[in-house]
Design a protein around this motif. Structure first.
Motif, mmCIF file in Angstrom:
data_model
loop_
_atom_site.group_PDB
_atom_site.id
_atom_site.type_symbol
_atom_site.label_atom_id
_atom_site.label_comp_id
_atom_site.label_asym_id
_atom_site.label_seq_id
_atom_site.Cartn_x
_atom_site.Cartn_y
_atom_site.Cartn_z
ATOM 1 N N ILE A 76 -7.510 2.990 -6.182
ATOM 2 C CA ILE A 76 -7.129 4.377 -5.891
ATOM 3 C C ILE A 76 -8.123 4.962 -4.890
ATOM 4 O O ILE A 76 -9.338 4.948 -5.125
ATOM 5 C CB ILE A 76 -7.121 5.242 -7.163
ATOM 6 N N HIS A 77 -7.591 5.486 -3.796
ATOM 7 C CA HIS A 77 -8.413 6.084 -2.738
ATOM 8 C C HIS A 77 -7.986 7.540 -2.568
ATOM 9 O O HIS A 77 -6.814 7.817 -2.310
ATOM 10 C CB HIS A 77 -8.231 5.326 -1.436
ATOM 11 N N VAL A 78 -8.922 8.465 -2.695
ATOM 12 C CA VAL A 78 -8.606 9.894 -2.665
ATOM 13 C C VAL A 78 -8.839 10.441 -1.266
ATOM 14 O O VAL A 78 -9.929 10.301 -0.691
ATOM 15 C CB VAL A 78 -9.455 10.670 -3.689
ATOM 16 N N SER A 79 -7.807 11.087 -0.726
ATOM 17 C CA SER A 79 -7.879 11.639 0.627
ATOM 18 C C SER A 79 -7.664 13.143 0.605
ATOM 19 O O SER A 79 -7.443 13.745 -0.441
ATOM 20 C CB SER A 79 -6.800 10.976 1.513
ATOM 21 N N HIS A 80 -7.737 13.737 1.794
ATOM 22 C CA HIS A 80 -7.427 15.148 2.022
ATOM 23 C C HIS A 80 -8.406 16.080 1.323
ATOM 24 O O HIS A 80 -8.078 17.230 0.995
ATOM 25 C CB HIS A 80 -5.989 15.466 1.585
ATOM 26 N N LEU A 81 -9.611 15.628 1.062
ATOM 27 C CA LEU A 81 -10.646 16.474 0.473
ATOM 28 C C LEU A 81 -11.101 17.511 1.493
ATOM 29 O O LEU A 81 -11.311 17.201 2.668
ATOM 30 C CB LEU A 81 -11.827 15.612 0.037
ATOM 31 N N LYS A 82 -11.258 18.736 1.050
ATOM 32 C CA LYS A 82 -11.677 19.801 1.956
ATOM 33 C C LYS A 82 -13.155 19.632 2.318
ATOM 34 O O LYS A 82 -13.994 19.377 1.440
ATOM 35 C CB LYS A 82 -11.475 21.165 1.303
ATOM 36 N N PRO A 83 -13.519 19.755 3.604
ATOM 37 C CA PRO A 83 -14.934 19.681 3.984
ATOM 38 C C PRO A 83 -15.750 20.707 3.195
ATOM 39 O O PRO A 83 -15.355 21.857 3.051
ATOM 40 C CB PRO A 83 -14.909 20.024 5.478
ATOM 41 N N GLY A 84 -16.868 20.264 2.679
ATOM 42 C CA GLY A 84 -17.707 21.135 1.855
ATOM 43 C C GLY A 84 -17.372 21.074 0.382
ATOM 44 O O GLY A 84 -18.180 21.488 -0.451
ATOM 45 N N ARG A 93 -10.070 4.105 -11.634
ATOM 46 C CA ARG A 93 -11.308 4.723 -11.165
ATOM 47 C C ARG A 93 -11.199 5.057 -9.672
ATOM 48 O O ARG A 93 -11.524 4.246 -8.811
ATOM 49 C CB ARG A 93 -12.485 3.765 -11.402
ATOM 50 N N PRO A 94 -10.728 6.257 -9.369
ATOM 51 C CA PRO A 94 -10.535 6.618 -7.962
ATOM 52 C C PRO A 94 -11.853 6.682 -7.192
ATOM 53 O O PRO A 94 -12.901 7.045 -7.741
ATOM 54 C CB PRO A 94 -9.889 8.007 -8.039
ATOM 55 N N ARG A 95 -11.771 6.344 -5.917
ATOM 56 C CA ARG A 95 -12.902 6.464 -5.004
ATOM 57 C C ARG A 95 -12.501 7.328 -3.814
ATOM 58 O O ARG A 95 -11.329 7.399 -3.461
ATOM 59 C CB ARG A 95 -13.334 5.079 -4.491
ATOM 60 N N GLN A 96 -13.457 7.933 -3.188
ATOM 61 C CA GLN A 96 -13.177 8.749 -2.013
ATOM 62 C C GLN A 96 -12.851 7.855 -0.824
ATOM 63 O O GLN A 96 -13.580 6.908 -0.518
ATOM 64 C CB GLN A 96 -14.380 9.634 -1.685
ATOM 65 N N LEU A 97 -11.748 8.140 -0.150
ATOM 66 C CA LEU A 97 -11.403 7.433 1.075
ATOM 67 C C LEU A 97 -12.340 7.891 2.188
ATOM 68 O O LEU A 97 -12.680 9.075 2.280
ATOM 69 C CB LEU A 97 -9.955 7.723 1.458
ATOM 70 N N ARG A 98 -12.753 6.967 3.025
ATOM 71 C CA ARG A 98 -13.735 7.274 4.070
ATOM 72 C C ARG A 98 -13.187 6.939 5.453
ATOM 73 O O ARG A 98 -12.492 5.942 5.639
ATOM 74 C CB ARG A 98 -15.015 6.453 3.850
ATOM 75 N N GLN A 99 -13.524 7.788 6.414
ATOM 76 C CA GLN A 99 -13.195 7.482 7.795
ATOM 77 C C GLN A 99 -13.840 6.149 8.190
ATOM 78 O O GLN A 99 -14.998 5.893 7.875
ATOM 79 C CB GLN A 99 -13.701 8.608 8.701
ATOM 80 N N LEU A 117 0.867 -1.178 0.000
ATOM 81 C CA LEU A 117 0.000 0.000 0.000
ATOM 82 C C LEU A 117 0.899 1.220 0.000
ATOM 83 O O LEU A 117 1.898 1.262 0.728
ATOM 84 C CB LEU A 117 -0.916 -0.002 1.218
ATOM 85 N N VAL A 118 0.566 2.214 -0.812
ATOM 86 C CA VAL A 118 1.301 3.472 -0.839
ATOM 87 C C VAL A 118 0.385 4.599 -0.383
ATOM 88 O O VAL A 118 -0.768 4.698 -0.825
ATOM 89 C CB VAL A 118 1.860 3.775 -2.245
ATOM 90 N N PHE A 119 0.903 5.438 0.515
ATOM 91 C CA PHE A 119 0.211 6.637 0.979
ATOM 92 C C PHE A 119 1.071 7.832 0.604
ATOM 93 O O PHE A 119 2.220 7.937 1.016
ATOM 94 C CB PHE A 119 0.007 6.575 2.493
ATOM 95 N N SER A 120 0.507 8.735 -0.182
ATOM 96 C CA SER A 120 1.288 9.866 -0.677
ATOM 97 C C SER A 120 1.516 10.928 0.375
ATOM 98 O O SER A 120 2.489 11.692 0.272
ATOM 99 C CB SER A 120 0.586 10.509 -1.879
ATOM 100 N N LEU A 161 1.404 -3.835 -5.558
ATOM 101 C CA LEU A 161 0.635 -2.723 -5.015
ATOM 102 C C LEU A 161 -0.862 -3.002 -5.095
ATOM 103 O O LEU A 161 -1.422 -3.170 -6.182
ATOM 104 C CB LEU A 161 0.969 -1.438 -5.775
ATOM 105 N N ARG A 162 -1.506 -3.033 -3.951
ATOM 106 C CA ARG A 162 -2.955 -3.257 -3.883
ATOM 107 C C ARG A 162 -3.727 -1.940 -3.778
ATOM 108 O O ARG A 162 -4.813 -1.811 -4.330
ATOM 109 C CB ARG A 162 -3.281 -4.123 -2.664
ATOM 110 N N HIS A 163 -3.161 -0.999 -3.006
ATOM 111 C CA HIS A 163 -3.885 0.242 -2.721
ATOM 112 C C HIS A 163 -2.953 1.440 -2.848
ATOM 113 O O HIS A 163 -1.805 1.396 -2.412
ATOM 114 C CB HIS A 163 -4.458 0.225 -1.300
ATOM 115 N N LEU A 164 -3.475 2.534 -3.428
ATOM 116 C CA LEU A 164 -2.797 3.826 -3.453
ATOM 117 C C LEU A 164 -3.731 4.854 -2.831
ATOM 118 O O LEU A 164 -4.824 5.094 -3.348
ATOM 119 C CB LEU A 164 -2.441 4.233 -4.882
ATOM 120 N N ILE A 165 -3.299 5.432 -1.717
ATOM 121 C CA ILE A 165 -4.031 6.541 -1.094
ATOM 122 C C ILE A 165 -3.315 7.815 -1.505
ATOM 123 O O ILE A 165 -2.134 8.004 -1.205
ATOM 124 C CB ILE A 165 -4.052 6.404 0.434
#
Length: 255
Positions: free
Chosen positions: A218-226, A243-249, A155-158, A177-181
């Motif tokens: 692909i998991h997309v992080s650090h999105l600004k609230p709103g 096809r990226p997806r939004q990473l979720r808490q 797994l890679v976290f940028s 590599l299984r996951h890229l955040i």
């Protein structure tokens, strides 16, 4: 390995908005944002290592509080892995006796609650057969990403980054590599702001993803609230092989 998302938001302001903190198995933290504050004391006590990508507050907000909470209850120091530049920032601006006590000297330097372990870009740490390696990224302060390798998958976290050719090469060098955040902090109409602050926006993210030869989730992080829905819609409209997806808490990734 199992990675639990304690926080992945680019800010606060929502009931579920917790800033960056990822729990690998139950004893390793990748960054120490506000999501760590939701863990009970028993879970905090199981954490032995914290790998910090960089010293911005949303990535280290709970680090001083974590050490204060568990320091005297631990038999060994909590080890904080970071680049020498990031450690210098933490010493100068956080653990400086003005903002927070220097827990690398408390209760004494022979047996402190906190131990800093410098890690260089490209260097790996083996923790019980699990390897964590610092990867190159590009941000406004000294920063790294991390590759986590269980031996069966990677797994890679940028962390926080702008477009970085060296990061692309490092990702492409991960055969299992299984996951890229990876982050996308701003919508495309704020591309200039993203570039100035060395973050990604949807179009810059698509440029980076188009250069990948591997095919992780692909998991997309650090999105600004709103702004999360707009950013993800722009990413989706960009097309591409991945096809990226939004990473979720609360999300759990296994590899």
């Amino acid at each position: 390995m199992k990675l639990t998302v304690l926080g992945c938001s680019g800010g606060i302001g929502d009931r579920h908005a917790r800033t960056t903190s990822l729990l690998a198995d139950d004893d390793i933290l990748i960054d120490c944002g506000t999501g760590v504050g939701d863990l009970p004391l028993a879970a905090l006590l199981r954490i032995g290592h914290v790998f910090v990508t960089h010293a911005h507050l949303d990535h280290i907000a709970c680090l001083p509080l974590l050490i204060e909470a568990v320091g005297e209850l631990r038999a060994r120091p909590l080890t904080v892995h970071a680049t020498p530049e990031t450690i210098a920032i933490l010493r100068a601006h956080i653990f400086n006796w003005h903002i927070w006590p220097d827990f690398s000297a408390l209760p004494d330097r022979a047996a402190p609650y906190l131990r800093f372990a410098p890690i260089a870009e490209g260097e790996g740490r083996d923790l019980g057969g699990r390897t964590i390696t610092a990867l190159p990224v590009r941000h406004t302060v000294p920063a790294v990403g991390y590759r986590l390798d269980s031996g069966a998958g990677q797994l890679v976290f940028s962390g926080d980054t702008a477009y970085c050719a060296e990061l692309v090469a490092a990702i492409n060098a991960c055969p299992a590599l299984r996951h890229l955040i990876i982050e996308a902090a701003f919508p495309d109409e704020q591309r200039d702001l993203a570039a100035a602050s060395r973050h990604l926006c949807p179009s810059l993210l698509q440029t980076l993803l188009a250069e990948l030869t591997v095919s992780p989730e692909i998991h997309v992080s650090h999105l600004k609230p709103g702004g999360a829905a707009r950013i993800m819609a722009q990413i989706g409209a960009g097309g591409g092989r991945l096809r990226p997806r939004q990473l979720r808490q609360g999300q759990v990734l296994e590899f």
